[in-house]
Scaffold this active site. Structure first.
Site, PDB file in Angstrom:
ATOM      1  N   GLY A 261      56.131  -1.051   8.678  1.00  0.00           N
ATOM      2  CA  GLY A 261      55.043  -1.248   9.636  1.00  0.00           C
ATOM      3  C   GLY A 261      54.560  -2.680   9.776  1.00  0.00           C
ATOM      4  O   GLY A 261      54.125  -3.087  10.849  1.00  0.00           O
TER       5      GLY A 261
ATOM      6  N   GLU B  19      50.390  -6.541   5.179  1.00  0.00           N
ATOM      7  CA  GLU B  19      50.355  -5.115   5.537  1.00  0.00           C
ATOM      8  C   GLU B  19      49.857  -4.958   6.971  1.00  0.00           C
ATOM      9  O   GLU B  19      49.061  -5.761   7.445  1.00  0.00           O
ATOM     10  CB  GLU B  19      49.391  -4.362   4.609  1.00  0.00           C
ATOM     11  CG  GLU B  19      50.041  -3.705   3.417  1.00  0.00           C
ATOM     12  CD  GLU B  19      50.895  -2.487   3.787  1.00  0.00           C
ATOM     13  OE1 GLU B  19      51.345  -2.368   4.935  1.00  0.00           O
ATOM     14  OE2 GLU B  19      51.116  -1.660   2.895  1.00  0.00           O
TER      15      GLU B  19
ATOM     16  N   ASP C 289      44.874   2.108   4.456  1.00  0.00           N
ATOM     17  CA  ASP C 289      44.248   3.381   4.802  1.00  0.00           C
ATOM     18  C   ASP C 289      43.567   3.932   3.536  1.00  0.00           C
ATOM     19  O   ASP C 289      42.447   3.534   3.214  1.00  0.00           O
ATOM     20  CB  ASP C 289      45.378   4.289   5.329  1.00  0.00           C
ATOM     21  CG  ASP C 289      44.892   5.595   5.901  1.00  0.00           C
ATOM     22  OD1 ASP C 289      43.686   5.854   5.869  1.00  0.00           O
ATOM     23  OD2 ASP C 289      45.721   6.391   6.390  1.00  0.00           O
TER      24      ASP C 289
HETATM   25  C1  PRP Z   1      51.738   2.675   6.119  1.00  0.00           C
HETATM   26  C2  PRP Z   1      51.257   1.226   6.076  1.00  0.00           C
HETATM   27  C3  PRP Z   1      50.913   1.029   4.630  1.00  0.00           C
HETATM   28  C4  PRP Z   1      50.469   2.395   4.180  1.00  0.00           C
HETATM   29  C5  PRP Z   1      48.974   2.446   4.125  1.00  0.00           C
HETATM   30  O1  PRP Z   1      53.070   2.725   5.795  1.00  0.00           O
HETATM   31  O2  PRP Z   1      52.245   0.338   6.508  1.00  0.00           O
HETATM   32  O3  PRP Z   1      52.004   0.582   3.864  1.00  0.00           O
HETATM   33  O4  PRP Z   1      50.954   3.341   5.147  1.00  0.00           O
HETATM   34  O5  PRP Z   1      48.518   3.707   3.717  1.00  0.00           O
HETATM   35  P1  PRP Z   1      47.672   3.943   2.410  1.00  0.00           P
HETATM   36  O6  PRP Z   1      46.614   2.872   2.342  1.00  0.00           O
HETATM   37  O7  PRP Z   1      47.083   5.317   2.625  1.00  0.00           O
HETATM   38  O8  PRP Z   1      48.594   3.913   1.228  1.00  0.00           O
HETATM   39  P2  PRP Z   1      53.991   4.017   6.069  1.00  0.00           P
HETATM   40  O9  PRP Z   1      54.037   4.840   4.820  1.00  0.00           O
HETATM   41  O10 PRP Z   1      53.491   4.712   7.300  1.00  0.00           O
HETATM   42  O11 PRP Z   1      55.425   3.415   6.278  1.00  0.00           O
HETATM   43  P3  PRP Z   1      55.954   2.407   7.418  1.00  0.00           P
HETATM   44  O12 PRP Z   1      55.252   1.103   7.177  1.00  0.00           O
HETATM   45  O13 PRP Z   1      57.424   2.325   7.182  1.00  0.00           O
HETATM   46  O14 PRP Z   1      55.612   2.976   8.774  1.00  0.00           O
END
Ligand code: PRP
Length: 195
Positions: free
Chosen positions: A59, A113, A117
């Site tokens: 992401g 990042e 979340d």
């Molecule tokens: C998303 C984002 C962060 C994480 C945040 O990645 O890029 O790494 O989620 O979430 P958290 O604070 O609840 O841990 P995702 O798992 O969607 O993978 P991607 O980046 O490959 O889309």
């Protein structure tokens, strides 16, 4: 919206951050990161032990590319890929799918990042990075969804506070692998999302 050959924009319900808003803010963040590095890295060190931007795949890839190109301080790139998983007893363990290629020992690391979340991913990553004895670790996240936070994590260079609990796509963020290459950030039409 512009007329798009493949019409992926027709799936968007609401634009939350326009391309212009994102670019203006990312440019400001690039200046902030530069200023931090200029205060903390000597001229010699910039070339002998340059700071490293660590992109958390996938992401953050779009934000990483823009943020670092708005910077003037030379910075190396590395990439990390993780997946978070867990159950009620062991929440949010992080599995490393791709580790960094280089050592970060004694280096300044800027973790990049797209969104923080629950904070689980960042929490586990920071713990793993600190164990490698870097000179310093700073975090830049384009978005901060603090209402959903479970782990206390500091974001040093933040783009936007996302007050609403929205599921977002675009500018690197996906739904089922799609929409990452939209230049803006928006919400999807409800009927497209499988609960
Ligand atoms: C998303 C984002 C962060 C994480 C945040 O990645 O890029 O790494 O989620 O979430 P958290 O604070 O609840 O841990 P995702 O798992 O969607 O993978 P991607 O980046 O490959 O889309």
């Amino acid at each position: 919206m512009t007329d798009h050959k493949y019409n992926i924009e027709r799936d968007i319900d609401r634009i939350i951050y326009t391309e212009g808003e994102i670019q203006r803010r990312v440019k400001e963040l690039g200046v902030e990161v530069d200023e931090y590095l200029e205060r903390n890295v000597s001229k010699e060190e910039i070339w002998s032990r340059p700071p490293i931007a660590v992109c958390i795949l996938r992401g953050a890839s779009v934000f990483m590319a823009d943020l670092t190109r708005y910077m003037e301080v030379p910075i190396e790139y590395d990439f990390m890929s993780v997946s978070t998983y867990g159950d009620a007893t062991e929440p949010g363990e992080v599995r490393v799918l791709k580790d960094l290629d280089r050592s970060i020992t004694n280096r300044i690391v800027i973790v990049v990042e797209d969104i923080v979340d629950t904070g689980e991913t960042l929490h586990h990553l920071l713990r793993a990075f600190h164990a490698r004895s870097p000179k310093a670790i700073k975090v830049s996240s384009l978005l901060d969804k603090s209402s959903r936070r479970k782990k206390d994590v500091d974001i040093d260079f933040k783009g936007f506070d996302l007050e609403e609990d929205l599921f977002l796509v675009g500018y690197g963020m996906d739904y089922a692998g799609k929409y990452r290459n939209l230049p803006f950030i928006g919400t999807l039409k409800e009927e497209l999302i499988d609960e």
